[in-house]
Design a protein around this motif. Structure first.
Motif, PDB file in Angstrom:
ATOM      1  N   LYS A 366       0.824  -1.211   0.000  1.00  0.00           N
ATOM      2  CA  LYS A 366       0.000   0.000   0.000  1.00  0.00           C
ATOM      3  C   LYS A 366       0.857   1.260   0.000  1.00  0.00           C
ATOM      4  O   LYS A 366       0.531   2.240  -0.681  1.00  0.00           O
ATOM      5  CB  LYS A 366      -0.947  -0.007   1.201  1.00  0.00           C
ATOM      6  N   LYS A 367       1.944   1.241   0.746  1.00  0.00           N
ATOM      7  CA  LYS A 367       2.841   2.401   0.751  1.00  0.00           C
ATOM      8  C   LYS A 367       3.539   2.523  -0.601  1.00  0.00           C
ATOM      9  O   LYS A 367       3.703   3.633  -1.132  1.00  0.00           O
ATOM     10  CB  LYS A 367       3.865   2.270   1.877  1.00  0.00           C
ATOM     11  N   LEU A 370       1.204   4.079  -3.098  1.00  0.00           N
ATOM     12  CA  LEU A 370       1.099   5.533  -2.952  1.00  0.00           C
ATOM     13  C   LEU A 370       2.259   6.224  -3.665  1.00  0.00           C
ATOM     14  O   LEU A 370       2.053   7.184  -4.428  1.00  0.00           O
ATOM     15  CB  LEU A 370       1.093   5.913  -1.464  1.00  0.00           C
ATOM     16  N   SER A 373       1.858   5.874  -7.389  1.00  0.00           N
ATOM     17  CA  SER A 373       0.787   6.724  -7.896  1.00  0.00           C
ATOM     18  C   SER A 373       1.275   8.157  -8.104  1.00  0.00           C
ATOM     19  O   SER A 373       1.002   8.777  -9.138  1.00  0.00           O
ATOM     20  CB  SER A 373      -0.397   6.712  -6.924  1.00  0.00           C
ATOM     21  N   THR A 380      -2.207  11.225  -5.676  1.00  0.00           N
ATOM     22  CA  THR A 380      -2.134  10.130  -4.702  1.00  0.00           C
ATOM     23  C   THR A 380      -3.233   9.087  -4.864  1.00  0.00           C
ATOM     24  O   THR A 380      -3.258   8.106  -4.126  1.00  0.00           O
ATOM     25  CB  THR A 380      -2.231  10.701  -3.274  1.00  0.00           C
ATOM     26  N   ALA A 579       0.224  10.279   6.142  1.00  0.00           N
ATOM     27  CA  ALA A 579      -0.014   9.321   5.049  1.00  0.00           C
ATOM     28  C   ALA A 579      -0.755   8.080   5.519  1.00  0.00           C
ATOM     29  O   ALA A 579      -0.907   7.118   4.766  1.00  0.00           O
ATOM     30  CB  ALA A 579       1.296   8.926   4.355  1.00  0.00           C
ATOM     31  N   TRP A 582      -3.519   6.059   3.517  1.00  0.00           N
ATOM     32  CA  TRP A 582      -3.256   5.129   2.417  1.00  0.00           C
ATOM     33  C   TRP A 582      -2.791   3.747   2.861  1.00  0.00           C
ATOM     34  O   TRP A 582      -2.582   2.880   2.027  1.00  0.00           O
ATOM     35  CB  TRP A 582      -2.207   5.732   1.476  1.00  0.00           C
ATOM     36  N   TYR A 583      -2.570   3.530   4.155  1.00  0.00           N
ATOM     37  CA  TYR A 583      -2.103   2.206   4.572  1.00  0.00           C
ATOM     38  C   TYR A 583      -2.696   1.840   5.930  1.00  0.00           C
ATOM     39  O   TYR A 583      -3.353   2.659   6.577  1.00  0.00           O
ATOM     40  CB  TYR A 583      -0.572   2.140   4.601  1.00  0.00           C
TER      41      TYR A 583
END
Length: 643
Positions: A366-367, A370, A373, A380, A579, A582-583
């Motif tokens: 997941k990191k 990001l 992306s 993001t 952040a 996103w995770y």
């Protein structure tokens, strides 16, 4: 009776030699200890900066005397600390007065002398109570204080000895000065008459303990006093600005092939960060306000700083107790730093550790997604950037090339550009601007808008962040952007506090500041109602940037404001920052659910947000709890109540 101070009353004639010798030795030991405490920074450097920034030194003293960081979370502990400081402060003033009398020969007597007798008795009571209460507190929490517990107790016993011996000395002297117990020395009624032998013993124990504490103060737990000052003085960044380990533009110009990013060993921190952690007193105030700790994530800011402080300089921190999950659990909300009475920047250490993990590609999928992306799509949310703002054209918002006279660049942000729910916030804001006749004063970048860089920097990808900054810098210069408004506190903080270091100087506004000005200037009129509203303050708006009043000035015009226990600069995180949106991190209860329960507990019908991420997190919590409470951005609430 006209009492007058008598120097070296009742002590041998050679006493002054002992006093001068102990004083000289204690000063030498103090200077040596300070040189050790300020290693890597330098005692001279701290002193010079203290003089150069006298205004900041005075602010430090004012903050310390106010004791608000000590009292706000732990009333008992803060009160004990305050009593000790006041008691020792009065004692120090008494000593300074005696020194001035000695070197100037001025007479010390009359009412002033008597008042000082009284105050010194008050100081003794404060120190005795503070020392005993402090010993109890440390012993009761000895697991938390760890290796410092014994130091705390010994130092507090030293304070106790100073107070008790001082009380004995004053009881002996009151007979000489005032002919016996007196209201000017209330404790003289409680202490029995003192023999000359007991007085002498008390006198020499008193000066020996006092000078010993001065000598060892930089090398034991008392060093937090000196380090707190250095931490406050030498860090000139707002809470919302992270450290800058290198400048990419200069690296590219120099042609340097390799740079190492991040820190994995204690000895790799330089300057103030190489000693800042030693200031930690294990008071747990940071832990008490940490949302990650409250959610039972594997992070305690106090524990993390303790592990760093107690590690060997060359030890890999990830092999001596710090875990990767611990580092990723932080939301960078800043509550720990805001609350810390010795000004430790916990988030700086966490982000440096993250940088090391990212540098070694130790990130989960997941990191990595990001980062990919942002690299591939320049946003993001893994969306093609083409047509990013086409939907805004339908609302009458022009591209900046079509409206070069626009006063403000509307930075829509990744969430505002692509997330369906966040778009509704932007639409509400645009509707208000149109009502105020300001639509022609704003413009957007369209496909040229990218990520502001906040998520990747807080994730630990410094190079990617600086690439975004340099790209955005060129775009701002291309269109002559001077003012920027955004709906996102993360973008607001990044543009306001972090871009200036890279030569980007903008006037940055959050949309709530614009809304408040429109209401105050009468450009829009809102209808009041009986609706009850509570405000969720975003960490990056309220705590990091102290924007607290505009939203309240608006909301009180719209309905009945019901404040949650944690609000304003002392707000509680939604869980998305750093952040984290996103995770995932192991936790017993979602941070957003903890916050939603607190906000819903006010009994308000609507939770008013000012951040698309907060809105998303609290909306998810609302759905999970099947709650009837509304979650709306302040722009939406204002738009609904336009007159």
């Amino acid at each position: 009776m006209d009492a007058r101070y008598v120097e070296y009353l009742g002590v041998p004639h050679y006493t002054f030699l002992i006093v001068y010798t102990l004083a000289a030795l204690s000063v030498l030991a103090l200077l040596y200890g300070l040189s050790k405490t300020y290693r890597g920074v330098g005692l001279l450097a701290v002193t010079k900066q203290g003089v150069r920034r006298l205004d900041k030194s005075l602010r430090f003293v004012a903050e310390f005397l106010s004791h608000y960081r000590f009292l706000s979370r732990q009333v008992f502990g803060g009160t004990v600390h305050l009593l000790l400081i006041v008691g020792l402060g009065i004692s120090l003033i008494g000593t300074i007065i005696v020194s001035v009398v000695h070197y100037t020969g001025v007479e010390y007597g009359g009412l002033f002398f008597l008042v000082m007798r009284f105050l010194l008795d008050v100081a003794a009571v404060f120190i005795i109570y503070g020392s005993l209460a402090g010993i109890y507190r440390v012993y009761a929490g000895r697991e938390r204080y760890g290796k410092l517990a014994n130091q705390y107790i010994l130092v507090l016993l030293g304070f106790l000895a100073i107070a008790v011996t001082g009380m004995i000395m004053r009881r002996y002297r009151v007979d000489y000065y005032l002919g016996g117990p007196s209201p000017w020395s209330p404790l003289s009624y409680l202490v029995p008459p003192v023999t000359h032998e007991v007085y002498l013993a008390a006198y020499f124990v008193h000066i020996a303990v006092a000078f010993a504490l001065i000598a060892v103060s930089p090398l034991v737990m008392l060093r937090h006093m000196y380090l707190a000052y250095a931490n406050y003085l030498l860090v000139d960044r707002p809470l919302g600005e992270l450290t800058t380990p290198f400048e990419l533009e200069k690296v590219m110009e120099s042609g340097e092939a390799e740079i190492t990013v991040g820190v994995k060993k204690k000895g790799e921190w330089r300057g103030i960060h190489g000693i800042m952690f030693d200031a930690c007193t294990r008071c747990s105030r940071c832990q008490d306000v940490c949302p990650a700790f409250a959610a039972k994530r594997p992070l305690s800011p106090m524990s993390l700083i303790t592990k760093i402080a107690e590690a060997k300089n060359d030890a890999d921190l990830f092999e001596v107790g710090i875990t990767e999950d611990e580092v990723w659990a932080c939301t960078t909300c800043g509550a720990c730093m805001y609350q810390c009475p010795v000004y430790i920047r916990h988030v700086d250490y966490i982000v440096d550790l993250r940088r090391a993990l990212v540098f070694e590609s130790k990130v989960d999928q997941k990191k990595a997604d990001l980062l990919m992306s942002v690299s591939q799509y320049h946003n993001t949310l893994m969306q093609a950037n083409v047509g990013r703002h086409d939907w805004l054209r339908e609302l009458g918002v022009k591209h900046i090339s079509e409206n070069p006279q626009a006063e403000y660049l509307l930075w829509v942000g990744c969430m505002g550009s692509f997330d369906g729910r966040a778009r509704e916030i932007v639409k509400a804001f645009v509707k208000i601007l149109e009502k105020a006749g300001m639509l022609d004063k704003v413009a957007v970048l369209g496909d040229e808008e990218t990520c502001c860089g906040d998520p990747v920097r807080r994730l630990g990808e410094e190079s990617r962040f600086q690439e975004l900054v340099l790209n955005n810098k060129q775009i701002f210069e291309k269109y002559g952007v001077k003012k920027l408004v955004t709906i996102c506190p993360h973008g607001y903080n990044t543009f306001k506090n972090e871009y200036p270091r890279f030569g980007v100087k903008l006037e940055v506004y959050h949309h709530v500041e614009v809304l408040q000005r429109l209401v105050e200037e009468g450009k829009i009129t809102v209808r009041g109602s009986l609706e009850s509203l509570t405000i969720h303050d975003p960490c990056y708006l309220s705590r990091h940037n102290k924007v607290v009043e505009p939203q309240r000035k608006i909301v009180v015009k719209l309905g009945a404001l019901k404040e949650p226990p944690r609000h304003g600069e002392r707000t509680f995180c939604c869980g998305a920052g750093g952040a984290n949106y996103w995770y995932d991190v192991p936790e017993e209860k979602r941070i957003s659910h903890i916050r939603f329960e607190e906000l819903a507990g006010t009994g308000a019908e609507t939770i008013v947000t000012q951040c698309p991420f907060c809105n998303a997190m609290l909306t998810e919590a609302k759905r999970a709890k099947d709650s009837a409470v509304n979650v709306k951005d302040i722009a939406e609430v204002v738009a609904e109540k336009l007159a």
